[in-house]
Design a protein around this motif. Structure first.
Motif, PDB file in Angstrom:
ATOM      1  N   GLU A   1       2.666  -5.139 -40.220  1.00 21.10           N
ATOM      2  CA  GLU A   1       1.328  -4.691 -39.796  1.00 21.10           C
ATOM      3  C   GLU A   1       0.651  -5.747 -38.924  1.00 21.10           C
ATOM      4  OE1 GLU A   1       2.719  -2.205 -42.955  1.00 21.10           O
ATOM      5  OE2 GLU A   1       2.598  -4.383 -42.851  1.00 21.10           O
ATOM      6  N   VAL A   2       0.807  -7.016 -39.277  1.00 19.94           N
ATOM      7  CA  VAL A   2       0.206  -8.083 -38.473  1.00 19.94           C
ATOM      8  C   VAL A   2       0.846  -8.127 -37.090  1.00 19.94           C
ATOM      9  CG1 VAL A   2      -0.154 -10.577 -38.278  1.00 19.94           C
ATOM     10  CG2 VAL A   2      -0.496  -9.445 -40.486  1.00 19.94           C
ATOM     11  N   MET A   3       2.168  -8.014 -37.017  1.00 20.23           N
ATOM     12  CA  MET A   3       2.837  -8.055 -35.716  1.00 20.23           C
ATOM     13  C   MET A   3       2.502  -6.823 -34.882  1.00 20.23           C
ATOM     14  SD  MET A   3       4.279 -10.943 -35.347  1.00 20.23           S
ATOM     15  CE  MET A   3       2.924 -11.636 -36.292  1.00 20.23           C
ATOM     16  N   LYS A   4       2.300  -5.686 -35.514  1.00 18.38           N
ATOM     17  CA  LYS A   4       1.870  -4.499 -34.765  1.00 18.38           C
ATOM     18  C   LYS A   4       0.479  -4.736 -34.166  1.00 18.38           C
ATOM     19  CE  LYS A   4       1.657   0.482 -34.847  1.00 18.38           C
ATOM     20  NZ  LYS A   4       1.938   1.697 -35.600  1.00 18.38           N
ATOM     21  N   GLU A   5      -0.390  -5.393 -34.911  1.00 13.24           N
ATOM     22  CA  GLU A   5      -1.714  -5.743 -34.397  1.00 13.24           C
ATOM     23  C   GLU A   5      -1.603  -6.743 -33.245  1.00 13.24           C
ATOM     24  OE1 GLU A   5      -5.402  -5.062 -35.220  1.00 13.24           O
ATOM     25  OE2 GLU A   5      -4.018  -3.370 -35.127  1.00 13.24           O
ATOM     26  N   VAL A   6      -0.702  -7.696 -33.370  1.00 11.62           N
ATOM     27  CA  VAL A   6      -0.471  -8.648 -32.280  1.00 11.62           C
ATOM     28  C   VAL A   6      -0.051  -7.886 -31.027  1.00 11.62           C
ATOM     29  CG1 VAL A   6       1.069 -10.489 -31.471  1.00 11.62           C
ATOM     30  CG2 VAL A   6       0.024 -10.638 -33.754  1.00 11.62           C
ATOM     31  N   SER A   7       0.838  -6.933 -31.174  1.00 12.74           N
ATOM     32  CA  SER A   7       1.261  -6.122 -30.035  1.00 12.74           C
ATOM     33  C   SER A   7       0.080  -5.384 -29.422  1.00 12.74           C
ATOM     34  CB  SER A   7       2.339  -5.134 -30.473  1.00 12.74           C
ATOM     35  OG  SER A   7       2.713  -4.296 -29.414  1.00 12.74           O
ATOM     36  N   ARG A   8      -0.790  -4.868 -30.256  1.00 17.53           N
ATOM     37  CA  ARG A   8      -1.949  -4.103 -29.773  1.00 17.53           C
ATOM     38  C   ARG A   8      -2.882  -4.966 -28.926  1.00 17.53           C
ATOM     39  NH1 ARG A   8      -7.074  -3.731 -30.954  1.00 17.53           N
ATOM     40  NH2 ARG A   8      -6.964  -4.990 -32.853  1.00 17.53           N
ATOM     41  N   VAL A   9      -3.096  -6.221 -29.335  1.00 16.71           N
ATOM     42  CA  VAL A   9      -4.063  -7.069 -28.619  1.00 16.71           C
ATOM     43  C   VAL A   9      -3.450  -7.795 -27.427  1.00 16.71           C
ATOM     44  CG1 VAL A   9      -5.496  -7.333 -30.675  1.00 16.71           C
ATOM     45  CG2 VAL A   9      -3.831  -9.120 -30.118  1.00 16.71           C
ATOM     46  N   LEU A  10      -2.125  -7.728 -27.270  1.00 12.51           N
ATOM     47  CA  LEU A  10      -1.489  -8.352 -26.108  1.00 12.51           C
ATOM     48  C   LEU A  10      -1.602  -7.451 -24.877  1.00 12.51           C
ATOM     49  CD1 LEU A  10       1.844  -9.853 -27.488  1.00 12.51           C
ATOM     50  CD2 LEU A  10       0.005 -11.098 -26.340  1.00 12.51           C
ATOM     51  N   LYS A  11      -1.852  -8.078 -23.749  1.00 16.04           N
ATOM     52  CA  LYS A  11      -1.837  -7.360 -22.474  1.00 16.04           C
ATOM     53  C   LYS A  11      -0.401  -6.962 -22.151  1.00 16.04           C
ATOM     54  CE  LYS A  11      -5.750  -9.883 -20.548  1.00 16.04           C
ATOM     55  NZ  LYS A  11      -6.180 -10.870 -19.535  1.00 16.04           N
ATOM     56  N   PRO A  12      -0.206  -5.939 -21.328  1.00 11.50           N
ATOM     57  CA  PRO A  12       1.156  -5.599 -20.903  1.00 11.50           C
ATOM     58  C   PRO A  12       1.827  -6.831 -20.288  1.00 11.50           C
ATOM     59  CG  PRO A  12      -0.368  -3.876 -20.256  1.00 11.50           C
ATOM     60  CD  PRO A  12      -1.208  -5.023 -20.776  1.00 11.50           C
TER      61      PRO A  12
ATOM     62  N   GLU B   1      -5.278  -5.006 -25.678  1.00 15.61           N
ATOM     63  CA  GLU B   1      -4.881  -5.710 -24.457  1.00 15.61           C
ATOM     64  C   GLU B   1      -5.858  -6.817 -24.080  1.00 15.61           C
ATOM     65  OE1 GLU B   1      -4.126  -2.684 -21.493  1.00 15.61           O
ATOM     66  OE2 GLU B   1      -2.589  -1.745 -22.739  1.00 15.61           O
ATOM     67  N   SER B   2      -6.214  -7.658 -25.043  1.00 12.30           N
ATOM     68  CA  SER B   2      -7.184  -8.738 -24.820  1.00 12.30           C
ATOM     69  C   SER B   2      -6.560 -10.078 -24.424  1.00 12.30           C
ATOM     70  CB  SER B   2      -8.006  -8.985 -26.090  1.00 12.30           C
ATOM     71  OG  SER B   2      -8.758  -7.862 -26.433  1.00 12.30           O
ATOM     72  N   PHE B   3      -5.302 -10.301 -24.777  1.00 10.08           N
ATOM     73  CA  PHE B   3      -4.717 -11.634 -24.640  1.00 10.08           C
ATOM     74  C   PHE B   3      -3.409 -11.617 -23.862  1.00 10.08           C
ATOM     75  CE2 PHE B   3      -7.205 -11.662 -28.530  1.00 10.08           C
ATOM     76  CZ  PHE B   3      -7.996 -12.785 -28.340  1.00 10.08           C
ATOM     77  N   ASP B   4      -3.183 -12.692 -23.101  1.00  8.82           N
ATOM     78  CA  ASP B   4      -1.913 -12.904 -22.416  1.00  8.82           C
ATOM     79  C   ASP B   4      -0.873 -13.470 -23.374  1.00  8.82           C
ATOM     80  OD1 ASP B   4      -2.767 -12.173 -19.754  1.00  8.82           O
ATOM     81  OD2 ASP B   4      -3.912 -14.036 -19.741  1.00  8.82           O
ATOM     82  N   VAL B   5      -1.325 -14.290 -24.327  1.00  9.70           N
ATOM     83  CA  VAL B   5      -0.436 -14.963 -25.272  1.00  9.70           C
ATOM     84  C   VAL B   5      -1.082 -14.968 -26.645  1.00  9.70           C
ATOM     85  CG1 VAL B   5       0.693 -17.153 -25.873  1.00  9.70           C
ATOM     86  CG2 VAL B   5       0.485 -16.483 -23.478  1.00  9.70           C
TER      87      VAL B   5
ATOM     88  N   LYS C   1      -2.614  -2.982 -46.889  1.00  3.73           N
ATOM     89  CA  LYS C   1      -2.071  -3.261 -45.557  1.00  3.73           C
ATOM     90  C   LYS C   1      -2.771  -2.490 -44.455  1.00  3.73           C
ATOM     91  CE  LYS C   1       1.753  -0.003 -45.870  1.00  3.73           C
ATOM     92  NZ  LYS C   1       3.204   0.136 -45.845  1.00  3.73           N
ATOM     93  N   ASP C   2      -3.455  -1.392 -44.783  1.00  6.29           N
ATOM     94  CA  ASP C   2      -4.197  -0.649 -43.769  1.00  6.29           C
ATOM     95  C   ASP C   2      -5.446  -1.391 -43.308  1.00  6.29           C
ATOM     96  OD1 ASP C   2      -2.355   1.451 -43.827  1.00  6.29           O
ATOM     97  OD2 ASP C   2      -3.407   2.437 -45.480  1.00  6.29           O
ATOM     98  N   ASN C   3      -5.837  -2.443 -44.018  1.00  2.02           N
ATOM     99  CA  ASN C   3      -7.006  -3.241 -43.638  1.00  2.02           C
ATOM    100  C   ASN C   3      -6.648  -4.416 -42.740  1.00  2.02           C
ATOM    101  OD1 ASN C   3      -8.703  -1.605 -45.128  1.00  2.02           O
ATOM    102  ND2 ASN C   3      -8.601  -2.890 -46.943  1.00  2.02           N
ATOM    103  N   VAL C   4      -5.376  -4.568 -42.417  1.00  3.83           N
ATOM    104  CA  VAL C   4      -4.942  -5.676 -41.565  1.00  3.83           C
ATOM    105  C   VAL C   4      -5.226  -5.301 -40.108  1.00  3.83           C
ATOM    106  CG1 VAL C   4      -3.004  -7.115 -40.850  1.00  3.83           C
ATOM    107  CG2 VAL C   4      -3.187  -6.373 -43.221  1.00  3.83           C
ATOM    108  N   LYS C   5      -6.388  -5.665 -39.640  1.00  3.98           N
ATOM    109  CA  LYS C   5      -6.796  -5.365 -38.267  1.00  3.98           C
ATOM    110  C   LYS C   5      -7.364  -6.629 -37.636  1.00  3.98           C
ATOM    111  CE  LYS C   5      -6.072  -0.922 -38.682  1.00  3.98           C
ATOM    112  NZ  LYS C   5      -4.764  -0.474 -38.357  1.00  3.98           N
ATOM    113  N   LEU C   6      -6.906  -6.944 -36.439  1.00  2.00           N
ATOM    114  CA  LEU C   6      -7.467  -8.081 -35.713  1.00  2.00           C
ATOM    115  C   LEU C   6      -8.752  -7.628 -35.012  1.00  2.00           C
ATOM    116  CD1 LEU C   6      -4.187  -9.545 -34.182  1.00  2.00           C
ATOM    117  CD2 LEU C   6      -5.442 -10.350 -36.194  1.00  2.00           C
ATOM    118  N   PRO C   7      -9.785  -8.467 -35.035  1.00  2.00           N
ATOM    119  CA  PRO C   7     -11.082  -8.061 -34.484  1.00  2.00           C
ATOM    120  C   PRO C   7     -11.192  -8.226 -32.965  1.00  2.00           C
ATOM    121  CG  PRO C   7     -11.260 -10.241 -35.402  1.00  2.00           C
ATOM    122  CD  PRO C   7      -9.851  -9.777 -35.677  1.00  2.00           C
ATOM    123  N   TYR C   8     -10.173  -7.751 -32.266  1.00  4.64           N
ATOM    124  CA  TYR C   8     -10.157  -7.867 -30.809  1.00  4.64           C
ATOM    125  C   TYR C   8      -9.817  -6.514 -30.201  1.00  4.64           C
ATOM    126  CZ  TYR C   8      -9.810 -12.755 -32.122  1.00  4.64           C
ATOM    127  OH  TYR C   8     -10.039 -13.982 -32.692  1.00  4.64           O
ATOM    128  N   SER C   9     -10.245  -6.325 -28.979  1.00  8.47           N
ATOM    129  CA  SER C   9      -9.955  -5.086 -28.255  1.00  8.47           C
ATOM    130  C   SER C   9      -8.487  -5.024 -27.870  1.00  8.47           C
ATOM    131  CB  SER C   9     -10.795  -5.020 -26.978  1.00  8.47           C
ATOM    132  OG  SER C   9     -12.159  -5.069 -27.280  1.00  8.47           O
TER     133      SER C   9
END
Length: 115
Positions: free
Chosen positions: A54-65, A35-39, A25-33
């Protein structure tokens, strides 16, 4: 989706194919910076994730505020591929499960609701 399906979609300007069910599960990383996405859209696939927090935490990471995630679920699935938590539950329990994923993933989700 596989590469052939993605290639045949003329609406896409870019895409990647990634296995979100890594054994570690530590390898579940989305390849985006950050705050990259609005949706972010997760359509008809959350029931197959073995590391949904872990996937939803990554989704949170790549979402803009202020960004949003839309998770679309169905009452149909491939029973041999879905995780056990999902296969033994009804539709209402599925909605609560998804809400719990967002609430407990350690991301910055607020105003979690179902429609």
């Amino acid at each position: 989706m596989n590469a052939k399906e993605m290639e045949s979609n003329p609406a896409l300007t870019e895409w990647i194919v990634q296995d979100l069910n890594e054994k570690n599960k530590d390898n579940v990383k989305l390849p985006y910076s950050n705050e990259s996405f609005d949706v972010v859209l997760c359509q008809l696939s959350i029931d197959y994730l073995i590391h949904p927090l872990e996937v939803m935490k990554e989704v949170s990471r790549v979402l803009k505020p202020g960004g949003q995630v839309a998770i679309i679920i169905s009452n149909r699935l491939f029973i041999t591929k879905a995780v056990g938590l999902w296969t033994g539950s009804d539709d209402i329990e599925h909605v609560y499960t998804v809400g719990s994923y967002l609430h407990y993933c350690g991301g910055n989700f607020s105003n979690i609701m179902a429609e």
